[in-house]
Design an enzyme around this catalytic site. Structure first.
Site, PDB file in Angstrom:
ATOM      1  N   SER A   1     -56.180 -18.331  42.203  1.00  0.00           N
ATOM      2  CA  SER A   1     -55.874 -19.541  40.953  1.00  0.00           C
ATOM      3  C   SER A   1     -56.890 -19.278  39.944  1.00  0.00           C
ATOM      4  CB  SER A   1     -55.849 -20.773  41.713  1.00  0.00           C
ATOM      5  OG  SER A   1     -56.820 -21.372  42.421  1.00  0.00           O
TER       6      SER A   1
ATOM      7  N   ASN B   1     -59.699 -29.237  49.635  1.00  0.00           N
ATOM      8  CA  ASN B   1     -58.434 -30.380  49.482  1.00  0.00           C
ATOM      9  C   ASN B   1     -59.252 -31.549  48.524  1.00  0.00           C
ATOM     10  OD1 ASN B   1     -57.188 -28.567  50.768  1.00  0.00           O
ATOM     11  ND2 ASN B   1     -56.785 -29.781  52.429  1.00  0.00           N
TER      12      ASN B   1
ATOM     13  N   THR C   1     -28.302 -44.960   9.799  1.00  0.00           N
ATOM     14  CA  THR C   1     -27.631 -45.143  11.155  1.00  0.00           C
ATOM     15  C   THR C   1     -26.623 -43.976  11.210  1.00  0.00           C
ATOM     16  OG1 THR C   1     -25.945 -46.655  10.766  1.00  0.00           O
ATOM     17  CG2 THR C   1     -28.123 -47.731  11.295  1.00  0.00           C
ATOM     18  N   HIS C   2     -26.480 -43.156  12.269  1.00  0.00           N
ATOM     19  CA  HIS C   2     -25.382 -42.209  12.187  1.00  0.00           C
ATOM     20  C   HIS C   2     -25.762 -41.028  11.199  1.00  0.00           C
ATOM     21  CE1 HIS C   2     -23.250 -45.008  14.821  1.00  0.00           C
ATOM     22  NE2 HIS C   2     -23.507 -45.746  13.985  1.00  0.00           N
TER      23      HIS C   2
ATOM     24  N   SER D   1     -40.529 -17.067   4.812  1.00  0.00           N
ATOM     25  CA  SER D   1     -39.480 -16.299   5.365  1.00  0.00           C
ATOM     26  C   SER D   1     -39.643 -15.056   5.189  1.00  0.00           C
ATOM     27  CB  SER D   1     -38.025 -16.544   4.951  1.00  0.00           C
ATOM     28  OG  SER D   1     -37.206 -15.471   5.168  1.00  0.00           O
TER      29      SER D   1
ATOM     30  N   LYS E   1     -37.728 -19.328   0.686  1.00  0.00           N
ATOM     31  CA  LYS E   1     -37.993 -20.429   1.621  1.00  0.00           C
ATOM     32  C   LYS E   1     -39.556 -20.870   1.808  1.00  0.00           C
ATOM     33  CE  LYS E   1     -35.147 -21.091   4.408  1.00  0.00           C
ATOM     34  NZ  LYS E   1     -34.595 -20.157   5.736  1.00  0.00           N
TER      35      LYS E   1
ATOM     36  N   ASN F   1     -40.704 -23.158   5.178  1.00  0.00           N
ATOM     37  CA  ASN F   1     -40.184 -23.481   6.276  1.00  0.00           C
ATOM     38  C   ASN F   1     -41.200 -24.540   7.019  1.00  0.00           C
ATOM     39  OD1 ASN F   1     -37.875 -22.114   6.201  1.00  0.00           O
ATOM     40  ND2 ASN F   1     -38.925 -20.246   7.040  1.00  0.00           N
TER      41      ASN F   1
ATOM     42  N   GLU G   1     -40.978 -28.098  13.482  1.00  0.00           N
ATOM     43  CA  GLU G   1     -39.999 -27.246  14.398  1.00  0.00           C
ATOM     44  C   GLU G   1     -40.764 -26.902  15.698  1.00  0.00           C
ATOM     45  OE1 GLU G   1     -37.184 -25.419  10.676  1.00  0.00           O
ATOM     46  OE2 GLU G   1     -38.347 -24.230  11.865  1.00  0.00           O
TER      47      GLU G   1
ATOM     48  N   TYR H   1     -52.114 -32.039  52.499  1.00  0.00           N
ATOM     49  CA  TYR H   1     -52.383 -31.101  51.465  1.00  0.00           C
ATOM     50  C   TYR H   1     -51.487 -29.698  52.058  1.00  0.00           C
ATOM     51  CZ  TYR H   1     -54.199 -27.173  48.616  1.00  0.00           C
ATOM     52  OH  TYR H   1     -54.307 -26.241  47.695  1.00  0.00           O
TER      53      TYR H   1
ATOM     54  N   GLN I   1     -51.121 -26.098  44.655  1.00  0.00           N
ATOM     55  CA  GLN I   1     -51.928 -25.185  43.668  1.00  0.00           C
ATOM     56  C   GLN I   1     -51.186 -25.075  42.456  1.00  0.00           C
ATOM     57  OE1 GLN I   1     -54.653 -22.024  44.998  1.00  0.00           O
ATOM     58  NE2 GLN I   1     -53.179 -20.623  44.037  1.00  0.00           N
TER      59      GLN I   1
ATOM     60  N   LYS J   1     -51.828 -27.418  38.535  1.00  0.00           N
ATOM     61  CA  LYS J   1     -52.607 -27.166  37.576  1.00  0.00           C
ATOM     62  C   LYS J   1     -52.113 -26.602  36.126  1.00  0.00           C
ATOM     63  CE  LYS J   1     -55.228 -25.934  40.746  1.00  0.00           C
ATOM     64  NZ  LYS J   1     -54.879 -26.931  41.638  1.00  0.00           N
TER      65      LYS J   1
HETATM   66  N1  ARG Z   1     -56.951 -23.489  44.922  1.00  0.00           N
HETATM   67  C1  ARG Z   1     -56.442 -24.674  45.495  1.00  0.00           C
HETATM   68  C2  ARG Z   1     -55.727 -25.507  44.923  1.00  0.00           C
HETATM   69  O1  ARG Z   1     -55.504 -25.411  43.901  1.00  0.00           O
HETATM   70  C3  ARG Z   1     -57.530 -25.218  46.184  1.00  0.00           C
HETATM   71  C4  ARG Z   1     -57.254 -26.016  47.417  1.00  0.00           C
HETATM   72  C5  ARG Z   1     -57.328 -24.993  48.431  1.00  0.00           C
HETATM   73  N2  ARG Z   1     -57.237 -25.620  49.673  1.00  0.00           N
HETATM   74  C6  ARG Z   1     -56.624 -25.017  50.809  1.00  0.00           C
HETATM   75  N3  ARG Z   1     -56.895 -25.655  51.918  1.00  0.00           N
HETATM   76  N4  ARG Z   1     -56.529 -23.706  50.797  1.00  0.00           N
HETATM   77  O2  ARG Z   1     -55.165 -26.290  45.391  1.00  0.00           O
END
Ligand code: ARG
Length: 468
Positions: free
Chosen positions: A29, A115, A160-161, A288, A294, A296, A301, A328, A333, A336
């Site tokens: 990660s 965790n 409206t509409h 464009s 144009k 835009n 958008e 957990y 993971q 994020k």
């Molecule tokens: N990279 C992990 C996450 O984003 C961190 C926690 C990992 N914990 C574990 N017991 N493997 O959740």
């Protein structure tokens, strides 16, 4: 140690090769959670200070850890720190590097798990983002009020509409969005209160047998209420597996995105040749590649378009959590990237929309021509009859007949003569045509929340004060 948020880790060249490469690629990660580095280090500094207080670290060990972590922070900031994919994530990368430099680093993870550490980091990161986002929302409200105030006399048809309905001040239309964004701002503050609770000390799932001072850590990291009392999570199992706070943010962000999308749609309509109510400055539009004429409204958008990913992120997170047994699981993971993308998207959309509005001018003559459509005041004509004592249903019918007559004669409703009106219904007096005086019509709409002259001025003044 200042915070820096732009040091993207390039995946290429940073990965070990070999049989485990595919697994490493799948499980790592660091390519995205490097963004948590500042909060990870500050969480560790607070944890270390606490470990020294309870006798796990000596003063010298704490000092060495502090120096080591600050060094690492400086290197990350300078872009000279090498992230290693084989160390999986931001937590392991920083801790491993610290331990390489400082033997006492091996004590840092006492009574801590990734965790509770990742839950802490994400909460700290989101807290900072919420504060910035709150400022940006306020600024967008300000941009709307400024545009309304700069065009305070401009009246446009309200729709409206997508059919012309009744006249409103342009400012009244913009203030509708100020109200929406104010509810969003309130939801953001609500969300902050639930993000602002410290999970550290929950360990992997079951806290620790060591006498941690959770309240000390919470205070160190500003997890406190208005009275300065520490705010700590009350159930270790909940604390390590809860992502409600992230989903709550993504949910309020979905509402913000929806509001921005509607505003974008209005801007796009208004900027079209058909409406031509506004002109967006060149820097906020694009041409464009094929059609030279144009211009835009791309910012609007894209803001409208990006709403899709914000909704998608919310659904992804809800789905991520729905089948998870306590506590957990590595699935978490996946939270994020969805959260990061949501924050980045709504913050950028909010900022760019404000900037675009600050570079938008109003075509007052076009608006005045559209607002002069006397059909917009058909309801005012019915109200005239009501003031004479006629039941509204009958008045509605009488004005309907006048509209039909105007259509038959091929003239605007407001150009029927007093006699023609009287021919439709005897209750129309010589003063009936006063209903088509737009200035008077706007002066009459002075209920709270109505688009009347005094009321809109009052609302503009109220918002200027709130947002100053
Ligand atoms: N990279 C992990 C996450 O984003 C961190 C926690 C990992 N914990 C574990 N017991 N493997 O959740």
């Amino acid at each position: 140690m200042s915070k820096k948020t732009s040091a993207p880790v390039s995946r290429s060249g940073r990965f070990t090769s070999g049989p485990g490469e595919d697994v490493a690629r799948f499980t790592e990660s660091i390519s995205f959670d490097w963004r948590l580095w500042w909060h990870d280090i500050h969480g560790s500094l607070a944890h270390a200070a606490m470990l020294q207080r309870i006798g796990v670290l000596t003063r010298a060990e704490l000092k060495a850890i502090q120096v080591g972590l600050r060094q690492i922070a400086a290197e990350i900031e300078a872009g000279t720190f090498t992230w290693k994919a084989e160390l999986e994530d931001v937590h392991m990368n920083i801790e491993a590097e610290l331990t390489k430099r400082v033997p006492a680093g091996a004590k840092l993870h006492t009574a801590r798990s990734r965790n509770d550490q990742v839950a802490l980091d994400v909460r700290m990161w989101l807290r900072d983002e919420i504060i910035e986002f709150g400022r940006e929302l306020r600024d967008l409200q300000r941009a709307l009020v400024e545009l309304g105030a700069a065009n305070a006399a401009v009246i446009i048809p309200g729709y409206t509409h997508v059919q012309r309905a009744q006249p409103v001040y342009f400012a009244h239309h913009l203030l509708a969005y100020v109200e929406m964004l104010d509810r969003d701002y309130g939801r953001l503050l609500d969300c902050f209160a639930r993000v602002n609770v410290c999970p550290l000390g929950s360990g992997a799932i079951a806290g620790s047998t060591l006498p941690l001072d959770r309240e000390f850590v919470a205070k160190e990291l500003a997890f406190v209420d208005a009275q300065g009392r520490p705010l700590v999570t009350q159930n270790s199992m909940d604390a390590v597996s809860d992502r409600d706070f992230a989903i709550e943010f993504c949910s309020l962000a979905a509402l913000v995105a929806m509001h921005l999308s509607r505003l974008s749609e209005d801007v796009i309509l208004w900027a079209s040749s058909e409406f031509n109510f506004i002109k967006i400055a060149d820097a906020y539009t694009t041409g464009s590649s094929l059609m030279p004429q144009k211009k835009n409204p791309d910012i609007a958008e894209l803001t409208r378009g990006k709403t899709g990913r914000v909704y998608g992120n919310l659904v992804a997170l809800l789905t991520l959590l729905k089948g998870l047994p306590m506590t957990y699981n590595r699935d978490l993971q996946e939270d994020k990237e969805r959260l990061f993308d949501t924050v980045d998207t709504v913050r950028a959309s909010t900022r760019l929309t404000a900037a675009m509005l600050r570079h938008t001018s109003v075509n007052t003559a076009v608006c005045a021509a559209a607002a002069s459509d006397s059909a917009l005041l058909a309801t005012d004509l019915a109200d005239y009859l009501v003031r004479k004592g006629m039941p509204f249903r009958h008045a509605h019918h009488a004005v309907g007949a006048a509209v039909a007559l105007a259509e038959k004669l091929g003239r605007p409703l407001g150009e029927l003569t007093a006699n023609e009106l009287a021919s439709v219904n005897a209750a129309f007096g010589a003063d009936a045509k006063d209903s088509f005086n737009l200035g008077q019509a706007m002066a009459r709409r002075n209920l709270t929340g109505a688009p009347g002259t005094k009321e809109v001025a009052k609302q503009l003044a109220r918002w200027k004060k709130v947002l100053k």
